[in-house]
Design an enzyme around this catalytic site. Structure first.
Site, PDB file in Angstrom:
ATOM      1  N   HIS A 282      -3.320   9.331  -1.170  1.00 43.48           N
ATOM      2  CA  HIS A 282      -1.991  10.020  -0.615  1.00 43.48           C
ATOM      3  C   HIS A 282      -1.972  10.373   0.972  1.00 43.48           C
ATOM      4  CE1 HIS A 282       1.530  11.933  -0.715  1.00 43.48           C
ATOM      5  NE2 HIS A 282       1.437  12.838  -1.289  1.00 43.48           N
ATOM      6  N   HIS A 321       3.534  -1.191   0.633  1.00 39.28           N
ATOM      7  CA  HIS A 321       3.864   0.301   0.069  1.00 39.28           C
ATOM      8  C   HIS A 321       4.444   0.227  -1.375  1.00 39.28           C
ATOM      9  CE1 HIS A 321       6.070   4.169   0.023  1.00 39.28           C
ATOM     10  NE2 HIS A 321       5.111   4.555   1.218  1.00 39.28           N
ATOM     11  N   ASP A 377       1.320   4.615   7.893  1.00 36.57           N
ATOM     12  CA  ASP A 377      -0.286   4.792   8.350  1.00 36.57           C
ATOM     13  C   ASP A 377      -0.580   3.932   9.228  1.00 36.57           C
ATOM     14  OD1 ASP A 377      -0.476   7.349   7.138  1.00 36.57           O
ATOM     15  OD2 ASP A 377      -0.888   6.238   5.238  1.00 36.57           O
TER      16      ASP A 377
HETATM   17  N1  ACO Z   1      -3.704  -6.081   2.146  1.00 35.02           N
HETATM   18  C1  ACO Z   1      -3.530  -7.414   1.238  1.00 35.02           C
HETATM   19  N2  ACO Z   1      -2.926  -7.459   0.015  1.00 35.02           N
HETATM   20  C2  ACO Z   1      -2.273  -6.579  -0.335  1.00 35.02           C
HETATM   21  C3  ACO Z   1      -2.227  -5.293   0.277  1.00 35.02           C
HETATM   22  C4  ACO Z   1      -2.881  -5.046   1.255  1.00 35.02           C
HETATM   23  N3  ACO Z   1      -2.561  -4.035   2.054  1.00 35.02           N
HETATM   24  N4  ACO Z   1      -1.199  -4.420  -0.350  1.00 35.02           N
HETATM   25  C5  ACO Z   1      -0.877  -5.242  -1.458  1.00 35.02           C
HETATM   26  N5  ACO Z   1      -1.528  -6.450  -1.650  1.00 35.02           N
HETATM   27  C6  ACO Z   1      -1.404  -7.473  -2.302  1.00 35.02           C
HETATM   28  C7  ACO Z   1      -2.199  -7.531  -3.861  1.00 35.02           C
HETATM   29  O1  ACO Z   1      -3.487  -7.659  -3.658  1.00 35.02           O
HETATM   30  C8  ACO Z   1      -1.261  -7.858  -4.582  1.00 35.02           C
HETATM   31  O2  ACO Z   1      -1.326  -9.359  -4.569  1.00 35.02           O
HETATM   32  P1  ACO Z   1      -1.630 -10.382  -5.973  1.00 35.02           P
HETATM   33  O3  ACO Z   1       0.159 -10.162  -6.308  1.00 35.02           O
HETATM   34  O4  ACO Z   1      -1.951 -11.600  -5.495  1.00 35.02           O
HETATM   35  O5  ACO Z   1      -2.550  -9.786  -6.940  1.00 35.02           O
HETATM   36  C9  ACO Z   1      -0.031  -8.009  -4.152  1.00 35.02           C
HETATM   37  O6  ACO Z   1      -0.123  -7.798  -2.816  1.00 35.02           O
HETATM   38  C10 ACO Z   1       1.138  -6.728  -4.827  1.00 35.02           C
HETATM   39  O7  ACO Z   1       0.454  -5.523  -4.599  1.00 35.02           O
HETATM   40  P2  ACO Z   1       0.184  -4.214  -5.450  1.00 35.02           P
HETATM   41  O8  ACO Z   1      -1.095  -3.828  -5.581  1.00 35.02           O
HETATM   42  O9  ACO Z   1       0.824  -4.473  -6.686  1.00 35.02           O
HETATM   43  O10 ACO Z   1       1.236  -3.180  -4.806  1.00 35.02           O
HETATM   44  P3  ACO Z   1       1.300  -1.895  -5.166  1.00 35.02           P
HETATM   45  O11 ACO Z   1       2.696  -1.430  -4.741  1.00 35.02           O
HETATM   46  O12 ACO Z   1       0.890  -1.396  -6.222  1.00 35.02           O
HETATM   47  O13 ACO Z   1       0.551  -1.187  -4.034  1.00 35.02           O
HETATM   48  C11 ACO Z   1      -0.321  -0.175  -1.891  1.00 35.02           C
HETATM   49  C12 ACO Z   1       0.812  -0.582  -2.682  1.00 35.02           C
HETATM   50  C13 ACO Z   1      -1.368   0.897  -2.860  1.00 35.02           C
HETATM   51  C14 ACO Z   1       0.013   0.851  -0.792  1.00 35.02           C
HETATM   52  C15 ACO Z   1      -0.975  -1.223  -1.489  1.00 35.02           C
HETATM   53  O14 ACO Z   1      -0.128  -1.988  -0.480  1.00 35.02           O
HETATM   54  C16 ACO Z   1      -2.333  -0.971  -0.608  1.00 35.02           C
HETATM   55  O15 ACO Z   1      -3.458  -0.687  -1.179  1.00 35.02           O
HETATM   56  N6  ACO Z   1      -2.233  -0.816   0.760  1.00 35.02           N
HETATM   57  C17 ACO Z   1      -3.323  -0.515   1.635  1.00 35.02           C
HETATM   58  C18 ACO Z   1      -3.447   0.959   1.559  1.00 35.02           C
HETATM   59  C19 ACO Z   1      -2.320   1.820   2.454  1.00 35.02           C
HETATM   60  O16 ACO Z   1      -1.907   1.225   3.732  1.00 35.02           O
HETATM   61  N7  ACO Z   1      -1.894   2.902   1.750  1.00 35.02           N
HETATM   62  C20 ACO Z   1      -0.522   3.606   2.441  1.00 35.02           C
HETATM   63  C21 ACO Z   1       0.421   3.844   1.671  1.00 35.02           C
HETATM   64  S1  ACO Z   1       1.728   4.752   2.540  1.00 35.02           S
HETATM   65  C22 ACO Z   1       1.416   6.317   2.179  1.00 35.02           C
HETATM   66  O17 ACO Z   1       0.756   6.696   1.357  1.00 35.02           O
HETATM   67  C23 ACO Z   1       1.727   7.591   3.166  1.00 35.02           C
END
Ligand code: ACO
Length: 442
Positions: A282, A321, A377
């Site tokens: 978070h 996100h 972020d």
């Molecule tokens: N880098 C590379 N690939 C990614 C990223 C990333 N940052 N985020 C998602 N993907 C890919 C996943 O691997 C997935 O690929 P696939 O379809 O080939 O399996 C696809 O994109 C969809 O991703 P999900 O995990 O289903 O997306 P979800 O909505 O569940 O996750 C999250 C969102 C957790 C924020 C994710 O994008 C992530 O981990 N990002 C990096 C961490 C981050 O920056 N978090 C901050 C969020 S903002 C906040 O909390 C204030």
């Protein structure tokens, strides 16, 4: 509007056609369930039973990814379009025109203040920035390297012991004083935690300064008689505070609502929010961005790093996100604020790497296809670091402004006649009715 599970739903009057017909194939019975505001009431499913003794149908939704737990008029998000509005005002306009304290007023009262209301609000917050000396004393009892987020969680919760009347949550005048205190004292507690980590004496609030300027004073004042904040840093911090003030039903806000639903005092409810924000999923993503940028080290290493991301070895932190499937509107604003900060502090060398990563990712098919854009972020950690903040302080800087959002949501919950103590159901998967086994027989 984006997909319903991801966005705040607008209102709408139900018509006869706004129903869902459900046929229970176990019994052949058909049920008509009303659809209201793009939702069906989970309790409507309770009537669906196989026989009189049956408990009735429930929904199973771990992590509440498709369950609206409240009606809220505080924050609207359309993740597909990249829209964020507080009380209907677009975040871009608020970041451009407003101050954090005015935004806090807006979130809590629902409308922008008149000049007189704003002056009064700022005055009230300003004169409540001091904490009881005993708060300072017990904070000094933490270990020299205590995580500032742990100190903040504990000290916010402890404030309830200084204000025993805070549990009179149905008394509007009483609770108003406590929400002022929470907004006013949060920067003081945060700064004390920072100075504790630095091994430096705590600095008392300076009520001549504005909210962000006073916070900078409590963080950085050394031997000078009067701390004078750089207006560019003060404004950048104010903008960051505006951007982080609320984000509807996220993990920490749900924690505040859930704990607050027991009718505990607001200090204890907000402490639950701070605790939720302590978690790396978070409040900790900007720290991960900074670690990633440091590891990449030079622009020459970017190609290798990106290959690893696309091969699925790791993630490009600060991208993607759960809600925004477009450019996070806050990320754009933060990028501008970063320029102002770097004008004062000198450019963070990691910025070059961040800009290059963003440029590549926005054009690369892997990211475009998956709708992965920079989130709030991606740049905030760079600004915090430029301000001299250690990474442990990043979630603390998030908790200060989020306090106004938590309070706005908490107030909304208290006045919502549909709300009760939060009490989810479960699907029991354990054993039943076992006989106790004496120790020598196990
Ligand atoms: N880098 C590379 N690939 C990614 C990223 C990333 N940052 N985020 C998602 N993907 C890919 C996943 O691997 C997935 O690929 P696939 O379809 O080939 O399996 C696809 O994109 C969809 O991703 P999900 O995990 O289903 O997306 P979800 O909505 O569940 O996750 C999250 C969102 C957790 C924020 C994710 O994008 C992530 O981990 N990002 C990096 C961490 C981050 O920056 N978090 C901050 C969020 S903002 C906040 O909390 C204030």
């Amino acid at each position: 509007m984006g997909t319903e599970e991801e966005t705040s739903n607008g209102g709408g009057v139900a018509t006869a056609a706004d129903t869902l017909s459900i046929t229970d194939n176990r019994t052949g019975e058909t049920y008509e369930v009303p659809i209201e505001d793009g939702t069906v009431r989970a309790m409507a499913l309770r009537d669906i039973k196989v026989n009189e003794d049956d408990f009735g149908l429930m929904t199973y939704d771990p992590a509440f990814t498709n369950t609206a737990s409240c009606r809220s008029a505080v924050t609207f998000i359309d993740g597909d379009k990249g829209i964020l509005e507080y009380r209907g005002y677009p975040i871009e306009q608020l970041a451009e025109e407003s101050t954090y304290l005015e935004v806090a007023y807006l979130l809590i009262h629902g409308d922008l203040p008149t000049q007189a209301q704003l002056d009064d609000w700022i005055h009230e917050v300003t004169i409540h920035t001091f904490v009881h000396e005993n708060v300072k004393n017990f904070m000094q009892g933490f270990r020299y390297d205590a995580h500032p987020m742990g100190m903040l969680t504990a000290s916010v919760a402890a404030l309830s012991t200084f204000y025993p009347d805070a549990n009179a949550i149905k008394d509007e005048d009483v609770r108003y004083m406590h929400l002022i205190r929470l907004i006013a004292k949060m920067p003081t507690l945060a700064a004390f935690a920072f100075r504790h980590n630095m091994g430096q004496p705590y600095v008392y609030p300076d009520n001549d300064l504005r909210y962000p300027g006073n916070f900078l004073n409590m963080l950085y004042k050394m031997t000078e008689l009067k701390y004078e904040p750089d207006p560019r840093l003060e404004r950048a911090l104010d903008i960051l505070f505006i951007l982080h003030a609320d984000h509807e039903q996220n993990c920490s806000t749900s924690a505040v609502r859930s704990v607050g639903s027991s009718q505990v005092d607001p200090y204890s409810a907000v402490a639950a929010g701070v605790a939720a924000l302590y978690g790396p999923l978070h409040g900790g993503a900007n720290e991960a961005v900074l670690r990633m940028l440091k590891r990449i080290e030079t622009k020459e290493n970017i190609a290798d790093f990106m290959k690893g991301v696309k091969d699925g070895d790791e993630k490009l932190m600060g991208f993607g996100h759960r809600v925004y499937k477009n450019y996070d509107p806050r990320a754009k604003i933060i990028k501008t604020a970063a320029d102002d900060v770097f004008e004062v502090t000198g450019v963070n060398p990691l910025l070059e790497i961040a800009l290059e990563l963003e440029k590549i990712a926005l054009e690369d098919e892997y990211f475009v296809e998956r709708k992965l854009y920079p989130n709030v972020d991606f740049y905030s950690g760079l600004i915090y670091e430029a301000l001299g903040m250690p990474v442990d302080m990043f979630p603390v800087l998030f908790a200060i402004p989020r306090t106004s959002g938590w309070i706005a949501q908490w107030l909304e919950m208290i006045d919502d006649s549909e709300q009760k103590i939060a009490r989810p159901r479960q699907i029991y998967t354990g054993d039943r009715t076992r006989d106790y086994v004496p120790m020598d027989k196990r």
